[in-house]
Motif scaffolding. Structure first.
Motif: not given
Length: 168
Positions: A71, A85, A89-90, A93-94, A128-130, A137, A142
């Motif tokens: 994060n 974030n 959490s990502r 969401r993915y 991708y989330p974020g 990115n 991740d």
């Protein structure tokens, strides 16, 4: 005189045509005038709108305090570190919004982990989330964080995610 249902299943219709007609009538959406209602064709699961991912990712980190948060990324909007974030959490969401997978099944989480490990479906950095909210990115970071986890840690992560969504 034949009853309406008898007329469908007796000649002059060839065998089976009546069943096809009945199926067509059942699938007809009169209000939208289309053959198959869009609700049956929806790619987003209905529960996607009620996923409380904020609470779940926090629960996961409480259960697994050694799990990397990832994060450190800067928000495009505020210019500050987006501490909420996180990797989890990502990942949620993915899993739910990008892939449309149900959040309460172990097997689906294993598929998502396999995506991160390049062993299942391709992941795209653009979706991708974020990607749209952070200056950098988090996609590669991740994936690298997930690759650094051993099997026991990955299994614990999956179990914590399933537990978090099953309790809702």
């Amino acid at each position: 005189m034949l009853k309406p249902w008898q007329a469908l299943f007796t000649p002059p219709f060839p065998r089976g045509v009546g069943g096809i007609l009945v199926l067509g009538v059942l699938l007809w959406d009169f209000s939208q005038s289309q053959l198959i209602p869009t609700s049956l064709l929806s790619t987003q699961p209905a529960y996607a709108q009620r996923v409380g991912s904020t609470e779940v990712w926090q629960q996961v980190y409480k259960q697994l305090p050694d799990l990397p948060k990832e994060n450190q990324y800067i928000s495009k909007e505020t210019g500050k570190v987006a501490e909420n974030n996180t990797l989890v959490s990502r990942m949620i969401r993915y899993h739910v919004y990008v892939k449309g997978r149900p959040p309460n099944y172990r097997f689906d989480w294993k598929l998502t982990l396999a995506d991160y490990l390049d062993a299942n479906e391709l992941m795209y950095d653009t979706s991708y989330p974020g990607n749209d909210t952070l200056r950098q990115n988090p996609f590669e970071g991740d994936r690298a964080a997930i690759r650094r986890l051993n099997r026991r840690q990955r299994d614990a992560l999956i179990q914590a995610l399933v537990n978090g969504f099953s309790e809702k």
